[in-house]
Design a protein around this motif. Structure first.
Motif, PDB file in Angstrom:
ATOM      1  N   PRO A 186       5.639  -0.591 124.557  1.00 54.69           N
ATOM      2  CA  PRO A 186       4.742  -1.141 123.532  1.00 54.69           C
ATOM      3  C   PRO A 186       3.804  -2.149 124.180  1.00 54.69           C
ATOM      4  O   PRO A 186       4.212  -2.969 125.010  1.00 54.69           O
ATOM      5  N   GLN A 187       2.534  -2.088 123.839  1.00 55.47           N
ATOM      6  CA  GLN A 187       1.533  -2.945 124.464  1.00 55.47           C
ATOM      7  C   GLN A 187       0.659  -3.555 123.375  1.00 55.47           C
ATOM      8  O   GLN A 187       0.030  -2.829 122.597  1.00 55.47           O
ATOM      9  N   PRO A 188       0.584  -4.888 123.303  1.00 55.89           N
ATOM     10  CA  PRO A 188      -0.152  -5.544 122.217  1.00 55.89           C
ATOM     11  C   PRO A 188      -1.645  -5.266 122.248  1.00 55.89           C
ATOM     12  O   PRO A 188      -2.290  -5.269 121.203  1.00 55.89           O
ATOM     13  N   TRP A 189      -2.215  -5.049 123.441  1.00 55.05           N
ATOM     14  CA  TRP A 189      -3.655  -4.850 123.524  1.00 55.05           C
ATOM     15  C   TRP A 189      -4.053  -3.369 123.572  1.00 55.05           C
ATOM     16  O   TRP A 189      -5.207  -3.034 123.687  1.00 55.05           O
ATOM     17  N   PHE A 190      -3.031  -2.496 123.493  1.00 54.69           N
ATOM     18  CA  PHE A 190      -3.314  -1.074 123.638  1.00 54.69           C
ATOM     19  C   PHE A 190      -2.282  -0.306 122.826  1.00 54.69           C
ATOM     20  O   PHE A 190      -1.099  -0.631 122.854  1.00 54.69           O
ATOM     21  N   HIS A 191      -2.720   0.694 122.110  1.00 52.19           N
ATOM     22  CA  HIS A 191      -1.818   1.465 121.257  1.00 52.19           C
ATOM     23  C   HIS A 191      -1.646   2.865 121.845  1.00 52.19           C
ATOM     24  O   HIS A 191      -2.517   3.728 121.699  1.00 52.19           O
ATOM     25  N   PRO A 192      -0.500   3.117 122.514  1.00 53.65           N
ATOM     26  CA  PRO A 192      -0.339   4.390 123.217  1.00 53.65           C
ATOM     27  C   PRO A 192       0.026   5.569 122.311  1.00 53.65           C
ATOM     28  O   PRO A 192       0.013   6.709 122.765  1.00 53.65           O
ATOM     29  N   GLU A 193       0.335   5.290 121.041  1.00 53.32           N
ATOM     30  CA  GLU A 193       0.819   6.370 120.177  1.00 53.32           C
ATOM     31  C   GLU A 193      -0.170   7.528 120.110  1.00 53.32           C
ATOM     32  O   GLU A 193       0.211   8.710 120.230  1.00 53.32           O
ATOM     33  N   LYS A 194      -1.443   7.203 119.912  1.00 55.80           N
ATOM     34  CA  LYS A 194      -2.456   8.256 119.776  1.00 55.80           C
ATOM     35  C   LYS A 194      -2.585   9.064 121.049  1.00 55.80           C
ATOM     36  O   LYS A 194      -2.666  10.306 121.008  1.00 55.80           O
ATOM     37  N   HIS A 195      -2.604   8.377 122.182  1.00 55.83           N
ATOM     38  CA  HIS A 195      -2.740   9.092 123.452  1.00 55.83           C
ATOM     39  C   HIS A 195      -1.514   9.958 123.740  1.00 55.83           C
ATOM     40  O   HIS A 195      -1.641  11.068 124.265  1.00 55.83           O
ATOM     41  N   MET A 196      -0.345   9.454 123.408  1.00 57.64           N
ATOM     42  CA  MET A 196       0.862  10.245 123.621  1.00 57.64           C
ATOM     43  C   MET A 196       0.870  11.482 122.725  1.00 57.64           C
ATOM     44  O   MET A 196       1.334  12.559 123.127  1.00 57.64           O
ATOM     45  N   GLU A 197       0.340  11.331 121.526  1.00 58.24           N
ATOM     46  CA  GLU A 197       0.227  12.489 120.641  1.00 58.24           C
ATOM     47  C   GLU A 197      -0.733  13.524 121.208  1.00 58.24           C
ATOM     48  O   GLU A 197      -0.465  14.740 121.147  1.00 58.24           O
ATOM     49  N   GLU A 198      -1.835  13.063 121.800  1.00 61.04           N
ATOM     50  CA  GLU A 198      -2.780  13.986 122.432  1.00 61.04           C
ATOM     51  C   GLU A 198      -2.135  14.722 123.598  1.00 61.04           C
ATOM     52  O   GLU A 198      -2.359  15.925 123.795  1.00 61.04           O
TER      53      GLU A 198
END
Length: 574
Positions: free
Chosen positions: A340-352
């Protein structure tokens, strides 16, 4: 389109006065006939008087006449007699005898000539430069210069406050001198600034003397450039890190670089350019995929646990291998664990990533499942993996565990780094594939700075030799990947610093403590890696082996290392 830059940079040890004097005083030496009898006759009495004076000056006879005097003040005066004929006429009368009344006139004229090439009202002092000149001026040029050639890794001396400003003025004076020489049609010598040494001096000054650090930083920034040669580009990003550390703006700059991110399309372009010119990623993927493919031989289910954020480029190739294997492909499941990263949201990229890999698997006829998990790596245990019966478990990490905190930050035992390895051991994987950055960043700022500097000197040199300087994709790679890492390693301390590289030998000890057993290198994989690099990449890339680690490097420096492991007591056919 490789560039040959072998003559690009001349390394000097530090900013000592004799080195500067030598650069300033090498003009037109080829035009002087040092064996001319009249010239020698003119010089002799002049040298006699100067050597016997209370100024402790020395007349050095080596490719012309160079006079270095140490005045009673702290400043050192440097003289060069360019107009030999004028000095001759001043000292000799018509009958061939010497006019001793003219010595002082000649002396003053020499000073006037020298002042044309020196910045006004400048002090040039070093910690030990004057004492060396006094004691050893009579030992010849070769011996004096030999004393200056210490290894840059041991350089910890710092020029006194204000010396960097004088250096800058001196460089301008030398540039003007070079321009004047060119106008006269004479041969000029390229002027260089040792940015590596200046960077180390500046890092030392950050600790000891922040004002001097600011002055040195200005000199570095004057000669650094994000579009220059390898050294200038390296200096640019290290200067950014030093400035952020000095001003306390590291979090702002770092957050800006991270927040910008890079789209999958843009990153794909960077990636394609990078792997076409640099073998590091392709060899890394080959090593990991071969180990996982071998572990899955004869099995109907494969579960891959992958640590760290990436764009999934590695797995598309493995899916192709599995689709083409004898007996058909296994069912493939990938559990992708990211932080988890406060300045970056990896959920969308991981979904891609999951959607893209699912499309590839569907085209290849491979049954595929993808699951994204966002959690601190040290908290993930075997219970979180939803293991299914008869699954082959492969755990994969390529260069991500270097960001885990170690005992230098977390005093309690075990620390997150050791906890992750222990949890992997408890998972009892059929194979754990580890790739690590080979660099010990140490516990002090200065030791870390030097190690990061030497590591990325090799990386930027590699890019300069394999990618065009005008490439926009290269600029993006240096900014979004290398510059990002350098900034974090230099500008941050404590828990805010993510970059915590260790040597592969240190990782070997950690893995063994965690209950893991190392597997021997697969000879077929090693040979494939060597053939790939030899046939497709620059000759200065190296592939080597040590203690069952596959090593990658550039021009003799080991940069990356790879190995495979299983839990102690577990059997493996790998």
């Amino acid at each position: 389109m490789a560039h040959d830059n072998s003559n690009r940079f001349a390394v000097q040890d530090h900013l000592a006065l004799p080195n500067i004097a030598r650069i300033l005083m090498e003009e037109e030496e080829e035009h002087l006939d040092e064996d001319n009898p009249a010239l020698l006759k003119a010089q002799w009495p002049f040298a006699q008087i100067l050597s016997s004076s209370a100024l402790n000056s020395a007349l050095v006879a080596d490719q012309g006449a160079i006079l270095a005097g140490d005045m009673s003040s702290r400043s050192s005066a440097i003289f060069k007699f360019k107009c030999v004929d004028e000095v001759h006429s001043l000292l000799l009368l018509a009958d061939g005898e010497y006019n001793t009344d003219m010595f002082s006139t000649a002396f003053l004229k020499g000073m006037e000539e020298a002042n044309r090439f020196l910045p006004t009202d400048s002090e040039l002092t070093t910690t030990r430069g004057q004492d060396q000149l006094k004691k050893k001026s009579d030992r010849g040029r070769k011996e004096r210069h030999g004393e200056l050639e210490a290894d840059v890794g041991r350089t910890t001396r710092l020029v006194e406050p204000g010396a960097c400003q004088v250096l800058d003025q001196m460089q301008i004076a030398m540039d003007n001198q070079t321009d004047n020489i060119n106008k006269k049609g004479r041969k000029s010598k390229a002027q260089v600034i040792d940015l590596h040494t200046l960077l180390i001096h500046c890092a030392k000054a950050v600790i000891d003397d922040r004002r001097s650090a600011g002055e040195l930083l200005k000199v570095i920034q004057l000669h650094a450039s994000p579009t220059g040669d390898a050294t200038q580009r390296l200096a640019y990003w290290f200067a950014e890190g030093l400035e952020a550390r000095l001003t306390g703006t590291g979090s702002q700059v770092y957050g800006t670089l991270t927040a910008k991110g890079t789209s999958s399309v843009a990153h794909s372009e960077d990636y394609q350019l990078f792997i076409s010119t640099c073998c590091f990623r392709n060899v890394s993927f080959l090593f990991a995929n071969k180990a996982i493919f071998k572990a899955a031989v004869g099995k109907s289910r494969l579960h891959i646990v992958d640590y760290g954020f990436r764009y999934g480029f590695q797995w598309s190739e493995l899916l192709r291998w599995l689709a083409a294997r004898d007996g058909g492909p296994p069912e493939v499941r990938i559990t992708h664990i990211d932080l988890p990263q406060p300045w970056f949201h990896p959920e969308k990229h991981m979904e891609e990533i999951g959607d893209r890999l699912s499309d590839i698997a569907r085209e290849l006829g491979v049954t595929f499942k993808y699951r994204a998990v966002i959690a601190q790596w040290q908290t993930v245990c075997i219970e979180d993996l939803d293991m299914e019966p008869d699954e082959v478990l492969a755990v994969n990490d390529l260069f991500n565990f270097r960001t885990l905190m170690d005992e230098s930050v977390v005093i309690t035992s075990p620390n997150p780094r050791d906890t992750v390895l222990s949890n992997i051991s408890k998972m009892k994987p059929d194979v754990f594939v580890q790739g690590t950055v080979n660099g010990s960043y140490g516990t002090t700022f200065l030791s870390r700075f030097r190690e990061v500097l030497f590591f990325y000197s090799a990386m930027f040199d590699m890019l300069d030799a394999t990618m065009p300087r005008e490439s926009k994709l290269r600029l993006a790679l240096e900014r979004d990947v290398f510059g990002w890492v350098v900034l974090n390693a230099i500008a941050y301390e404590g828990k805010d610093r993510l970059e915590r590289g260790e040597t592969y030998k240190h990782w070997q000890i950690r893995n063994q403590w965690a209950g893991l057993r190392q597997l021997p290198l697969d000879r077929e994989t090693v040979q494939m890696a060597k053939d790939m690099v030899k046939n497709n990449y620059h000759k200065d890339f190296i592939i080597d082996e040590d203690h069952q680690w596959l090593l990658q490097g550039w021009k003799g420096r080991i940069l990356l290392a790879h190995s495979t492991w299983v839990a102690k007591g577990a059997s493996s056919d790998c």
